[in-house]
Structure formats: C-alpha cells, structure tokens
Design an enzyme around this catalytic site. Sequence first.
Site, PDB file in Angstrom:
ATOM      1  N   TYR A  71       0.764  -1.220   0.073  1.00  0.00           N
ATOM      2  CA  TYR A  71      -0.010  -0.084  -0.040  1.00  0.00           C
ATOM      3  C   TYR A  71       0.811   1.419  -0.030  1.00  0.00           C
ATOM      4  CZ  TYR A  71      -3.842  -3.181   1.514  1.00  0.00           C
ATOM      5  OH  TYR A  71      -4.736  -4.359   1.381  1.00  0.00           O
ATOM      6  N   PHE A 222     -13.131  -4.422   0.997  1.00  0.00           N
ATOM      7  CA  PHE A 222     -13.975  -3.604   0.355  1.00  0.00           C
ATOM      8  C   PHE A 222     -15.325  -3.519   1.087  1.00  0.00           C
ATOM      9  CE2 PHE A 222     -11.519  -4.958  -3.774  1.00  0.00           C
ATOM     10  CZ  PHE A 222     -10.539  -3.667  -3.550  1.00  0.00           C
ATOM     11  N   PRO A 223     -15.556  -3.318   2.467  1.00  0.00           N
ATOM     12  CA  PRO A 223     -16.736  -3.304   2.933  1.00  0.00           C
ATOM     13  C   PRO A 223     -17.696  -2.242   2.837  1.00  0.00           C
ATOM     14  CG  PRO A 223     -14.866  -2.482   4.404  1.00  0.00           C
ATOM     15  CD  PRO A 223     -14.252  -3.015   3.108  1.00  0.00           C
ATOM     16  N   LEU A 224     -17.127  -1.116   2.214  1.00  0.00           N
ATOM     17  CA  LEU A 224     -18.071  -0.105   1.732  1.00  0.00           C
ATOM     18  C   LEU A 224     -18.228  -0.205  -0.012  1.00  0.00           C
ATOM     19  CD1 LEU A 224     -16.988   2.678   4.187  1.00  0.00           C
ATOM     20  CD2 LEU A 224     -19.171   1.490   3.967  1.00  0.00           C
ATOM     21  N   GLY A 225     -17.872  -1.194  -0.324  1.00  0.00           N
ATOM     22  CA  GLY A 225     -18.049  -1.407  -1.783  1.00  0.00           C
ATOM     23  C   GLY A 225     -17.029  -0.545  -2.548  1.00  0.00           C
ATOM     24  N   PRO A 230     -19.384  -2.026  -6.553  1.00  0.00           N
ATOM     25  CA  PRO A 230     -19.651  -1.234  -5.690  1.00  0.00           C
ATOM     26  C   PRO A 230     -21.010  -1.494  -4.899  1.00  0.00           C
ATOM     27  CG  PRO A 230     -19.405  -0.271  -7.987  1.00  0.00           C
ATOM     28  CD  PRO A 230     -19.233  -1.647  -8.072  1.00  0.00           C
TER      29      PRO A 230
HETATM   30  N1  LIG Z   1      -6.833  -8.664   0.984  1.00  0.00           N
HETATM   31  C1  LIG Z   1      -7.130  -7.774  -0.028  1.00  0.00           C
HETATM   32  O1  LIG Z   1      -6.730  -8.455  -1.088  1.00  0.00           O
HETATM   33  C2  LIG Z   1      -7.458  -6.514  -0.006  1.00  0.00           C
HETATM   34  C3  LIG Z   1      -8.084  -5.801  -1.020  1.00  0.00           C
HETATM   35  C4  LIG Z   1      -8.347  -4.544  -0.834  1.00  0.00           C
HETATM   36  C5  LIG Z   1      -8.334  -3.935   0.275  1.00  0.00           C
HETATM   37  N2  LIG Z   1      -7.909  -4.587   1.484  1.00  0.00           N
HETATM   38  C6  LIG Z   1      -7.925  -3.916   2.854  1.00  0.00           C
HETATM   39  O2  LIG Z   1      -9.483  -3.768   3.214  1.00  0.00           O
HETATM   40  C7  LIG Z   1      -9.511  -2.543   3.707  1.00  0.00           C
HETATM   41  C8  LIG Z   1     -10.780  -1.933   3.350  1.00  0.00           C
HETATM   42  O3  LIG Z   1     -11.010  -2.090   1.803  1.00  0.00           O
HETATM   43  P1  LIG Z   1     -10.970  -0.393   1.232  1.00  0.00           P
HETATM   44  O4  LIG Z   1     -10.390   0.505   1.915  1.00  0.00           O
HETATM   45  O5  LIG Z   1     -10.621  -0.527  -0.199  1.00  0.00           O
HETATM   46  O6  LIG Z   1     -12.600  -0.403   0.913  1.00  0.00           O
HETATM   47  P2  LIG Z   1     -14.008   0.231   1.261  1.00  0.00           P
HETATM   48  O7  LIG Z   1     -13.951   0.481   2.681  1.00  0.00           O
HETATM   49  O8  LIG Z   1     -15.128  -0.601   0.514  1.00  0.00           O
HETATM   50  O9  LIG Z   1     -14.024   1.659   0.562  1.00  0.00           O
HETATM   51  C9  LIG Z   1     -13.059   2.632   0.689  1.00  0.00           C
HETATM   52  C10 LIG Z   1     -13.539   3.518  -0.316  1.00  0.00           C
HETATM   53  O10 LIG Z   1     -14.859   4.130   0.279  1.00  0.00           O
HETATM   54  C11 LIG Z   1     -14.562   5.693   0.554  1.00  0.00           C
HETATM   55  N3  LIG Z   1     -15.252   5.866   1.873  1.00  0.00           N
HETATM   56  C12 LIG Z   1     -14.673   5.330   2.891  1.00  0.00           C
HETATM   57  N4  LIG Z   1     -15.468   5.731   3.994  1.00  0.00           N
HETATM   58  C13 LIG Z   1     -16.599   6.418   3.340  1.00  0.00           C
HETATM   59  C14 LIG Z   1     -17.588   7.064   3.822  1.00  0.00           C
HETATM   60  N5  LIG Z   1     -18.189   7.199   5.093  1.00  0.00           N
HETATM   61  N6  LIG Z   1     -18.556   7.713   2.857  1.00  0.00           N
HETATM   62  C15 LIG Z   1     -18.349   7.685   1.694  1.00  0.00           C
HETATM   63  N7  LIG Z   1     -17.431   6.994   1.021  1.00  0.00           N
HETATM   64  C16 LIG Z   1     -16.382   6.436   2.169  1.00  0.00           C
HETATM   65  C17 LIG Z   1     -12.996   6.095   0.441  1.00  0.00           C
HETATM   66  O11 LIG Z   1     -12.814   7.192   0.028  1.00  0.00           O
HETATM   67  P3  LIG Z   1     -11.979   8.334   0.921  1.00  0.00           P
HETATM   68  O12 LIG Z   1     -10.804   7.741   1.405  1.00  0.00           O
HETATM   69  O13 LIG Z   1     -12.184   9.507   0.138  1.00  0.00           O
HETATM   70  O14 LIG Z   1     -12.891   8.196   2.223  1.00  0.00           O
HETATM   71  C18 LIG Z   1     -12.668   4.856  -0.430  1.00  0.00           C
HETATM   72  O15 LIG Z   1     -12.876   5.475  -1.875  1.00  0.00           O
HETATM   73  C19 LIG Z   1      -8.263  -1.562   2.892  1.00  0.00           C
HETATM   74  O16 LIG Z   1      -7.933  -0.396   3.331  1.00  0.00           O
HETATM   75  C20 LIG Z   1      -7.421  -2.648   3.076  1.00  0.00           C
HETATM   76  O17 LIG Z   1      -6.671  -2.850   4.327  1.00  0.00           O
HETATM   77  C21 LIG Z   1      -7.444  -5.706   1.250  1.00  0.00           C
END
Ligand SMILES: NC(=O)c1ccc[n+]([C@@H]2O[C@H](COP(=O)([O-])OP(=O)(O)OC[C@H]3O[C@@H](n4cnc5c(N)ncnc54)[C@H](OP(=O)(O)O)[C@@H]3O)[C@@H](O)[C@H]2O)c1
Length: 295
Positions: A71, A222-225, A230
């Site tokens: 990252y 990707f808990p928030l898609g 999405p």
């Molecule tokens: N094992 C794997 O292959 C893998 C793959 C992907 C991710 N991960 C891990 O999983 C974690 C979670 O995934 P993620 O961070 O990609 O996904 P996520 O929580 O689904 O989405 C984050 C996205 O949503 C936005 N966001 C966050 N909070 C929000 C809110 N309250 N309202 C509107 N938009 C919001 C963020 O933008 P802003 O930053 O602008 O808020 C970012 O674009 C990662 O940080 C990483 O540690 C693991």
Amino acid sequence: MTDTTNGSLPATASGTFAIGGDLPVARLGFGTMRLPRGTFTGPVRDPATGLAVLRRAVELGVNHIDTASFYRRGDVVANELVRQALAPYPDGLVIATKVGPMLGPDGTPSLQATPGQLRGLVEGNLRELGLDRLDLVYLRVGGRGAPGGEPLAERFAALAQLREEGLIRHLGVSNVDAAQLAEARAIAPVAAVQNAFHVHATADAGLLAECTRSGTAFVPFFPLGGGFEPIDMTRLEKTAARHGVTAAQVALAALLAASPVMLPIPGTGSLAHLEENIGAASVLLSPEDLADLAG
Ligand SMILES: NC(=O)c1ccc[n+]([C@@H]2O[C@H](COP(=O)([O-])OP(=O)(O)OC[C@H]3O[C@@H](n4cnc5c(N)ncnc54)[C@H](OP(=O)(O)O)[C@@H]3O)[C@@H](O)[C@H]2O)c1
C-alpha cells in the site's frame, strides 16, 4: 496514548473479538490502503492527513489496523505512516499485514511472490512497522478475480516456518475459497480469513459460515464497496433514514450484524469519513432491517 483496551470507546460499541483466541480487538477496525492513494490509479495523498487519520482511529478505540507493504504511492508508504503515527505502539494494538503480491512496473500489486521471497517480504514489514514480531500475517493469493483455483501450500508452509521462528504470531489467508482454507489449515492454524464481502456482495456467505462455526475471524475487504463491486447506496437509504444514520453506516452495521467473527476494516483517507465509519459500531439493525437490506 489512548488505552485501546478501554471498552467505552466508540469503536468497541459493537463488541470485541479475540483474533487467534488471544488478540482481543474492537470488531470495527481500520484499513490503511486508502492512505497513500484514494483509488488504485489516483494521485498520492497528503501524508499528514494519513497520520491524523491513524491517530484519530486509535483515539476512537480502533485497535485492529490492517495494512500491507504494497500500500504505497510515491514516497507515501502505509506501513511507515502507521509507525510514524502510532509507535511506540499502545498496548493492545493489533497490526495485521499481508504478503504475496509484489508491485509490478506500473506500481500495482500485479506479481506474486514465490515461497522463497516471502521471508524478505515479512522482514520488510517488520522493518517498516518497527516491530520484532507481526501479530497477524495473511498470505494473499490470486489476482483481482474470484478466489480459488491455485495451490497455496508451499507459500503457506513458508509463512508457517516464519511463525515457528517467532517472526509472526498468527497466520491468515486472503482471497481464498473453502478448498484453499482447508489446504492452509492442514499446514498450520488459520486465525483469520480476509475476502471481499459487503452487504450486497455475499458470494462468500458459505465461507463466512465456516469461519463463524470455527471461531475464525472473517475480515471483509471492500466493506463499503470500494472495489470492483460497488454498493448501490440508494438501496440502504430507507434503513438509514429509519435510524437517522448514513447509508455507509448501514453498510458497516449490516456486516457487524452478520456474524460475531466479522471484523470490518473500512479504509479512508478522510477524517470525516473515519468518524462516520466508526459511528457505525453503535448502529443496531433489527431483523426487519436486515431482511429489507437483503431483499
Ligand atoms: N486482501 C485484499 O486483497 C484487500 C484488497 C483491498 C483492500 N484490502 C484491505 O481492506 C481495507 C478496506 O478496503 P477499502 O479501503 O478498499 O474499501 P472500502 O472500505 O470498501 O472503501 C473505501 C472507499 O470508500 C470511500 N469511503 C470510506 N468511507 C466512506 C464514507 N463514510 N462515505 C463515503 N465514502 C467512503 C473511501 O474514500 P475516502 O478515502 O475518500 O474516504 C474509499 O474510496 C483496505 O483499506 C485494506 O486494508 C484488502
């Protein structure tokens, strides 16, 4: 520094879960992937904001931080932000990392490490995070598609060897199907599974059920898609309005309601989104709400 074991902090409102039986964490954690860049190809983000987000997360009671050495964007490296923001680490802070992917020439994690390369990747995480031992290391397998279809035994055995040597406390697997989980478990205990999962992406419900049955942490990425599937937030708005909360909070609360082993790690580079996301720990959805969301 905040005492992350204080049960009255906002992130702990949804309860705690002991990863591997001995690392208790608030069920709502934080993922660092969005700190160096907001999207896979987006520009580098301000590291000062990343440091502030990490410190605020811990103030709010987060004590499960998910990170990875890959990252990074330009000079901004998530692991280094974690160390700069939080070391010396407070008691009870659990830092999980993952190895397997290697950065390709375009800066995306498009290559896969061989078993022999995993030691160097684990040592790199130890160095960047300033730790002698990593709490939880996932073997991340596969690419961006659905899990399954490749053996992981040799790579997982290499990590199990590092665990035997004391470099790692617990092992996890990421982006796996049931057969790969079984393959890993035949080699060493698996404390956590990390797969893509959210309120409308539940293809791994069977794997979640197995984790619930066996007391294995299930960490949805990707808990928030934020990935390739999405969330249609308009489908969550009715429930959000009923509770006076946001659709993102409903998405996270639905995950927390799905299983006691579910440990979401929403990622953000925004302080406002962080506060909103942690607020989801105190949103209690009813069986009717959950039926509405599934419908
Ligand atoms: N094992 C794997 O292959 C893998 C793959 C992907 C991710 N991960 C891990 O999983 C974690 C979670 O995934 P993620 O961070 O990609 O996904 P996520 O929580 O689904 O989405 C984050 C996205 O949503 C936005 N966001 C966050 N909070 C929000 C809110 N309250 N309202 C509107 N938009 C919001 C963020 O933008 P802003 O930053 O602008 O808020 C970012 O674009 C990662 O940080 C990483 O540690 C693991």
